[in-house]
Design an enzyme around this catalytic site. Structure first.
Site, mmCIF file in Angstrom:
data_model
loop_
_atom_site.group_PDB
_atom_site.id
_atom_site.type_symbol
_atom_site.label_atom_id
_atom_site.label_comp_id
_atom_site.label_asym_id
_atom_site.label_seq_id
_atom_site.Cartn_x
_atom_site.Cartn_y
_atom_site.Cartn_z
ATOM 1 N N ASP A 52 -1.131 38.974 48.579
ATOM 2 C CA ASP A 52 -0.602 37.738 48.008
ATOM 3 C C ASP A 52 0.721 37.321 48.646
ATOM 4 O OD1 ASP A 52 -0.681 35.774 45.691
ATOM 5 O OD2 ASP A 52 1.262 36.710 45.353
ATOM 6 N N GLU B 231 -2.817 36.267 52.387
ATOM 7 C CA GLU B 231 -2.761 34.882 51.941
ATOM 8 C C GLU B 231 -1.725 34.177 52.797
ATOM 9 O OE1 GLU B 231 -1.865 32.021 48.150
ATOM 10 O OE2 GLU B 231 -0.609 33.740 48.493
ATOM 11 N N ASP C 239 -6.222 42.309 44.540
ATOM 12 C CA ASP C 239 -5.067 41.505 44.907
ATOM 13 C C ASP C 239 -3.845 42.425 44.962
ATOM 14 O OD1 ASP C 239 -3.631 38.940 45.198
ATOM 15 O OD2 ASP C 239 -5.332 38.118 44.087
ATOM 16 N N HIS D 43 -8.367 29.870 43.292
ATOM 17 C CA HIS D 43 -7.746 29.674 41.982
ATOM 18 C C HIS D 43 -6.471 28.836 42.040
ATOM 19 C CE1 HIS D 43 -5.482 32.748 43.903
ATOM 20 N NE2 HIS D 43 -4.566 32.691 42.954
ATOM 21 N N ASP D 44 -6.019 28.496 43.233
ATOM 22 C CA ASP D 44 -4.815 27.669 43.372
ATOM 23 C C ASP D 44 -5.153 26.229 43.749
ATOM 24 O OD1 ASP D 44 -3.130 29.852 42.905
ATOM 25 O OD2 ASP D 44 -3.025 30.365 45.041
HETATM 26 C C1 GLC Z 1 -0.186 33.084 45.419
HETATM 27 C C2 GLC Z 1 -1.241 33.113 44.353
HETATM 28 C C3 GLC Z 1 -0.816 32.184 43.262
HETATM 29 C C4 GLC Z 1 0.486 32.693 42.690
HETATM 30 C C5 GLC Z 1 1.523 32.891 43.773
HETATM 31 C C6 GLC Z 1 2.648 33.719 43.288
HETATM 32 O O1 GLC Z 1 -0.036 31.826 45.977
HETATM 33 O O2 GLC Z 1 -2.486 32.773 44.898
HETATM 34 O O3 GLC Z 1 -1.785 32.056 42.260
HETATM 35 O O4 GLC Z 1 0.962 31.772 41.755
HETATM 36 O O5 GLC Z 1 1.008 33.556 44.908
HETATM 37 O O6 GLC Z 1 2.242 35.061 43.171
#
Ligand code: GLC
Ligand code: CA
Length: 587
Positions: free
Chosen positions: A237, A291, A135, A358-359
């Site tokens: 990310d 992402e 990541d 995970h979100d």
């Molecule tokens: C992304 C991650 C998430 C995190 C956010 C801030 O959305 O997947 O888990 O809280 O970024 O880094």
């Protein structure tokens, strides 16, 4: 109220590729002699397994998963047949947001282990033919990063411009929405320099200033540091948010629903990506996935059009977003969204396929039916879907077992900063607590962050200590050990589906054609590659369905997958069991 993660993307400034010597980072190593073009698009044929390190396997009894724990489970990963593992952040972090707040990009979080553990993990993966993707969290750092500590101490710090500041003498800064902040205010006043700093996530996650070429150079060096260790790529990310207009034009009235689009594709985002590709990525045979994909498929294409030389793929939120915030979702919506995204990339570009991470809540609880009678067939169906679509499947750890959402009683059992801050806000402003917890139970990110269920022993075999987050009590019957010895389990089905995908390129590259778009229960499609044609029929319902085969689609060949025992349904109308999933080889 944001209960699930939302991150989008933005776009950036004019590229200044001047190689300013970074103030802190060690000089980048010379570019490896590796070829400058990628020999194969291996990342199209791989299946990515997303591994949440905090919850996978604890090796030392402190209740927190760690790298040694993962090392102990490498043969399990190998047994799944996955080609690539994406590890959520394992860098040094005070863990305000479970590692998405990094205080040192070149150190391993002590709770997770040491750099020697990391090296052993990478070696162990490569020895088993598994690639490792890390990541890359560079929209923001932790407020405990040395850069930020220096930046906040003085207006003349050399790191000041690594972040965004608004001096108090200019008045209140133009409103910006923060998703995790208790007041949703993205500006935090910082007394030492009488200025506000920007944080679109929590106030412990100050946004990095990508307009600053020195900051970008730091990021390039961080990337090279890990790539030179031999990792196989990055999941970037919240990347669609990184580019910001430093003049902060007005953006009034942003909400949880609108902020992501507003922050998306800020000025120069694609210049930053081209620069990353030119400076770093093209020198390595690695994959990248952003992402967030932008506000629509046209913006998504800008990331991945090979001619543009930026990234390899993105994942969009529209699929996992179907049904978010409501008790039910419409299959026709799911079909429409996945079909739209497939057709946008049918001729060029590539995309990720996912139903959970995970979100998000657990995919079987959201898109399947996690009641005991239907959990197994519906989890198998969803895995069949992921592994028979065009694009690179992303399978979230535990979904190969059909792990479900977890019951939490009260806010004290939740760990997620998003949930906890939303609760603080509710208490401050007043609101319907019952509705709040109802929504949290369904959508909290903690649902998918509970410990991996290895076996029926205490704490599901995850830890001998006290787990950092409560284990889902259903581990007693739902666990890896019992599924491993049961050939009818979700796990066995997952392994079979993995093997089928690996064997048949038609499932990777074949053209996708949706059938019977209006059917509210059946998701059916064909995949075609040259002379080869496959029919996938998925009954997305907890009751039996009859599905008349469209003309010309009589299954005559083998059945590649079927999540029920016995012969697959045949005849002019298929009689499908609840959540039955069948993959027919037509020719
Ligand atoms: C992304 C991650 C998430 C995190 C956010 C801030 O959305 O997947 O888990 O809280 O970024 O880094
Ligand atoms: Ca541990």
């Amino acid at each position: 109220m944001l209960l699930v993660g939302a991150a989008g993307c933005n776009s950036g400034t004019k590229t200044d590729t001047a190689a300013t010597s970074p103030p802190e980072a060690p000089m980048a190593k010379a570019t490896p002699a590796a070829s400058l073009s990628k020999p194969t698009d291996w990342w199209k044929e791989t299946v990515v397994y997303q591994l949440y390190p905090r919850s996978f396997q604890d090796s030392n009894g402190d209740g927190v998963g760690d790298l040694k724990g993962i090392i102990a489970r490498l043969d399990y990963l190998k047994s799944l047949g996955v080609g690539t593992v994406w590890l959520n952040p394992i860098y040094a972090s005070p863990n305000d947001d479970n590692g998405y707040d990094i205080s040192d990009y070149r150190q391993i979080m002590p709770e997770f282990g040491t750099m020697a553990d990391f090296d052993a993990l990478l070696k162990g993966m490569h020895a088993r033919g598994i690639k490792l993707v890390m990541d890359l969290v560079v929209n923001h750092s932790s407020d405990e990063h040395a850069w930020f500590k220096s930046a906040r101490a003085s207006r003349t710090s050399p790191y000041r411009d690594y972040y965004y500041w608004w001096p108090a003498e200019k008045g209140t800064p133009p409103a910006r929405f923060s998703t995790f902040d208790v007041k949703h205010d993205a500006w935090q006043y910082d007394a030492p320099t009488k200025s506000y700093y920007l944080h679109i996530f929590s106030k412990k996650q100050p946004d990095l200033n990508w307009n600053n070429p020195k900051l970008r150079q730091e990021v390039h060096n961080i990337m090279r540091f890990w790539l030179d260790k031999g990792i196989d790529g990055f999941r970037m990310d919240a990347f669609q948010f990184v580019a910001k207009d430093p003049s902060f034009p007005p953006m009034p009235g942003l909400t949880e629903r609108t902020f992501a689009n507003a922050y998306n594709h800020g000025p120069h985002l694609h210049d930053y990506l081209k620069e990353i590709n030119e400076q770093v990525l093209r020198h390595y045979n690695v994959m990248t996935v952003a992402e967030g994909a932008g506000r629509n498929t046209t913006e998504a294409m800008l990331f991945v059009d090979p001619a543009r030389k930026e990234l390899d793929m993105t994942y969009h939120f529209e699929g996992v977003g179907v049904g978010s915030g409501s008790a039910t979702y419409k299959l026709t919506d799911l079909k429409r969204v996945f079909t739209k995204w497939d057709s946008a990339f049918a001729r060029k570009g590539w995309q990720a396929i996912d139903l959970g991470n995970h979100d998000q809540p657990r995919m079987v609880s959201k898109f399947g039916d996690d009641r005991p009678a239907f959990r197994t067939p519906s989890a198998k169906l969803l895995n069949t879907f992921l592994l028979t679509m065009r694009g690179t499947p992303y399978c979230y750890n535990g979904d190969e077992l059909g792990m479900t959402n977890s019951p939490f009683s009260g806010i004290a059992e939740y760990r997620d900063v998003a949930a906890r801050n939303a609760y603080t806000q509710l208490k401050q402003q007043g609101g319907d607590e019952k509705a709040f917890f109802h929504s949290l139970a369904r959508f909290s990110r903690d649902n998918s962050r509970t410990p991996f269920q290895w076996n029926a022993s205490a704490n599901a075999g995850f830890t001998t200590g006290t787990p950092w987050i409560k284990v889902n009590p259903n581990y007693v019957t739902l666990n890896e050990a019992s599924e491993d010895i049961d050939s009818t389990s979700v796990l066995h089905h997952f392994r079979r589906a993995m093997a089928v995908r690996k064997q048949h390129k038609v499932l990777v590259y074949g053209q996708y054609q949706l059938l019977d778009a209006a059917n509210p229960h059946i998701y059916a499609y064909t995949r075609t590659l040259g002379p080869e044609k496959v029919l996938v029929v998925l009954n997305f319902s907890s009751s039996g369905q009859r599905w008349p085969l469209p003309a010309g689609l009589q299954p005559s060949g083998a059945t590649w997958l079927n999540n029920y025992p016995g012969a697959a349904p045949g005849g002019p109308a298929l009689a499908l069991q609840p959540w039955q999933a069948v993959v027919y080889h037509l020719k």
